[in-house]
Design an enzyme around this catalytic site. Structure first.
Site, short mmCIF file in Angstrom:
data_model
loop_
_atom_site.label_atom_id
_atom_site.label_comp_id
_atom_site.label_asym_id
_atom_site.label_seq_id
_atom_site.Cartn_x
_atom_site.Cartn_y
_atom_site.Cartn_z
N GLU A 203 0.54 -1.05 -0.43
CA GLU A 203 0.28 0.18 -0.40
C GLU A 203 1.19 1.70 -0.41
O GLU A 203 0.54 2.53 1.07
CB GLU A 203 -1.40 0.66 1.17
CG GLU A 203 -1.61 -1.10 1.13
CD GLU A 203 -2.79 -1.23 2.79
OE1 GLU A 203 -2.48 -0.25 3.33
OE2 GLU A 203 -3.71 -2.42 2.73
N GLU B 13 -5.57 -8.15 1.08
CA GLU B 13 -6.29 -7.88 2.03
C GLU B 13 -7.88 -7.82 2.14
O GLU B 13 -8.04 -7.06 0.99
CB GLU B 13 -5.79 -6.92 2.73
CG GLU B 13 -4.82 -7.68 3.60
CD GLU B 13 -3.51 -5.86 4.21
OE1 GLU B 13 -4.91 -5.23 4.58
OE2 GLU B 13 -2.39 -5.64 3.99
C1 PNW Z 1 -3.95 -1.97 5.56
N1 PNW Z 1 -8.18 2.31 4.13
O1 PNW Z 1 -4.48 -0.53 5.83
C2 PNW Z 1 -2.73 -2.01 6.27
O2 PNW Z 1 -1.76 -2.78 5.26
C3 PNW Z 1 -2.75 -3.68 7.46
O3 PNW Z 1 -1.07 -3.10 7.94
C4 PNW Z 1 -3.56 -2.66 8.97
O4 PNW Z 1 -3.70 -3.21 9.74
C5 PNW Z 1 -5.29 -3.41 7.88
O5 PNW Z 1 -5.39 -2.81 6.39
C6 PNW Z 1 -5.78 -2.61 8.87
O6 PNW Z 1 -5.86 -1.40 8.62
C7 PNW Z 1 -5.13 -0.12 5.44
O7 PNW Z 1 -8.66 3.29 4.29
C8 PNW Z 1 -5.77 1.68 5.99
O8 PNW Z 1 -9.52 1.79 3.24
C9 PNW Z 1 -6.44 1.99 5.59
C10 PNW Z 1 -7.23 1.36 4.69
C11 PNW Z 1 -7.29 0.65 3.69
C12 PNW Z 1 -5.89 -0.40 4.67
#
Ligand code: PNW
Length: 501
Positions: free
Chosen positions: A174, A391
């Site tokens: 990401e 994910e």
């Molecule tokens: C992911 N959104 O982050 C990360 O890859 C992980 O490390 C994290 O723990 C997991 O999702 C849960 O948050 C994201 O706002 C953070 O859409 C924000 C978003 C999506 C993924």
């Protein structure tokens, strides 16, 4: 419960890759053990006051550095096919570059060989935000072109050592979070090397994205052309399905802008010109670095498949003062995407059941993932031939809200999310003809959720932070039963017969 009748009897092929995911800093702990160097994420919870919601740190977290054999044995017992995890750069190169740390290498040798011995496929991310601190101090990390050579040096070392055993490579997790998660925010406040970046956060963010892309392209081209590696390689994208808040042209344009600023920013792999989208170039002007023709040629096609971390859905609308006015004003709060998003639908209702307070951004929107998979592969990036949901997941309230272990494990909101997302991913595949080739649930177990800390619980297993026992939650069995039902492994089970911990 299959809400989609067409998928009731659908079977997945043997090579559909599925499993659970984690990231080094979020699960390992042991932050100063066995020669590891510090990363920016070691520093943030200790030095940046109130940066972590519950003031927790990642110093110990789920203790995977010491419990990895227990963790792998559990994955094997549960019949999970693949494990997606990341390698800590500062464990291999404590200073980011320079000498290798043999103890860190020995750890990953062991972790990977143990997975392979148990028949669990390793899916490896080279970088999941834990930038070695030394690289901030020497040149400002991702704001300097120097990072490209250092990342490439690290990536080559890891790939040369483990390629035989690894099934899928991700260069980056990401890069959309090139703002604070890579780097510490606000730039310059806790990391002095950021001082002097004139336009502040926005400029640093796009420099970071630029060097991330150059580093990715170098590694990809080296991997297939020089090293002659054969495993699929990509980067993980953070983006969500976006719906226009109304049928107005301005709101539809806002949807395109959100897509451009998330997927498009890092979409050179899939575009003919290998460049940034026009919307970014127009709005950002001199903030956006430029690629040379050679760099564009290297970037184009530098992904073997698309990987989407798609958790939810949003509505987007034009900013109050209009997209044109916002795009030309660098101090507008909506600059640069100029397309505010919300989880509240135009009729005033929330878009879906919402997650825990530690993940207020996350609402359960299962039909969104199906539409999104169709949109990415058919409309936004038609060059994409296969896609993995790298994910998806949901947070439940912290354990303080429960009285008993039984209540913690009975995570019905997450179970519903997992089942409904998988149903819709399968429907995208078998009903809509999208070539979805894998799905990974976040997370293997409760862990350190960045600035939301240890209190935000994304795990399909619970981790007792006193004795470090692990306990499968109801959602884990919902997950496994899905793959059992659709013919691709997975053990049948319930919390009641999960006697191991
Ligand atoms: C992911 N959104 O982050 C990360 O890859 C992980 O490390 C994290 O723990 C997991 O999702 C849960 O948050 C994201 O706002 C953070 O859409 C924000 C978003 C999506 C993924």
């Amino acid at each position: 419960p299959a809400y989609i009748p067409e998928i009731a009897d659908a079977k997945l092929p043997d090579d559909f890759l599925w499993g659970v995911a984690s990231a080094a800093f979020q699960v390992e702990g042991a932050v100063n053990a066995e020669g590891k160097g510090p990363s920016v994420w070691d520093l943030i919870p200790h030095r940046w006051t109130n940066s972590i919601m519950d003031n927790s740190t990642g110093d110990v977290t789920s203790n995977n550095y010491y419990y990895y054999k227990v963790d792998n044995a559990r994955l094997q017992t549960l019949g999970i096919k693949a494990y997606s995890f990341s390698i800590g750069w500062a464990r291999i190169f404590p200073f980011g570059s320079g000498p290798v740390n043999p103890q860190g290498v020995a750890h990953y040798d062991d972790l990977i060989s143990d997975l392979v011995a148990r028949g669990i496929k390793p899916v490896v991310t080279l970088f999941h935000w834990d930038t070695p601190l030394a690289l901030f101090n020497s040149y400002g990390a991702w704001t300097s072109e120097n990072i490209v050579a250092d990342y490439v040096n690290y990536a080559k070392y890891v790939i040369e050592r483990y390629d035989k055993y690894v099934d899928v490579w991700y260069t980056f997790n990401e890069p959309q979070y090139c703002n604070w998660r890579f780097s510490g925010y606000p730039f310059g406040t806790i990391l002095p090397s950021y001082n002097g970046i004139g336009t502040g956060g926005v400029k640093a963010r796009f420099l970071c994205g630029h060097y991330t892309l150059l580093a990715h392209a170098e590694v990809y081209n080296w991997y297939h052309k020089v090293f002659k590696g054969k495993k699929p390689m990509s980067m993980k994208t953070s983006a969500n399905w976006i719906i226009a808040n109304s049928s107005s042209a301005a709101d539809k344009a806002a949807v395109e802008r959100v897509n451009d600023y998330n997927m498009g920013w890092f979409g050179q792999c899939w575009r003919e010109d290998g460049d940034y989208p026009a919307s970014l170039k127009n709005t950002l002007g001199d903030i956006l670095p430029k690629f040379t023709q050679v760099q564009k040629d290297k970037l184009k096609g530098s992904c073997d498949f698309y990987a989407i971390d798609g958790y939810t859905t949003y509505y987007a609308s034009a900013p109050p003062n209009g997209i044109a006015a916002c795009s030309s004003n660098r101090s507008d709060p909506n600059f640069p995407d100029c397309a505010p998003t919300t989880s509240v639908s135009p009729d005033g209702f929330p878009i879906g059941p919402n997650s825990d307070a530690g993940a207020t951004w996350l609402y359960s929107t299962p039909t969104g993932i199906r539409k999104f998979l169709n949109f990415i592969t058919k409309d936004y990036f038609p060059a994409v031939k296969s896609i993995v949901v790298s994910e998806f997941g949901f947070a439940e309230p912290a354990e303080a809200s429960f009285n008993t272990l039984e209540q913690i494990l009975w995570d019905l909101r997450r179970s519903d999310y997992i089942q409904s997302f998988l149903d819709n991913i399968l429907a995208a595949r078998v009903v809509d003809g999208v070539n979805v080739t894998g799905a990974f649930a976040w997370a293997i177990y409760d862990n350190f959720e960045w600035n939301s800390g240890l209190g935000t619980k994304f795990g399909l297993q619970y981790v007792n932070l006193t004795d470090y026992t692990r306990h499968p939650k109801a959602s884990m069995f919902q997950f496994l039963n899905f793959f059992k039902q659709h013919g691709n492994g997975g053990k049948e089970g319930t919390i009641a017969n999960a006697t191991f911990s």
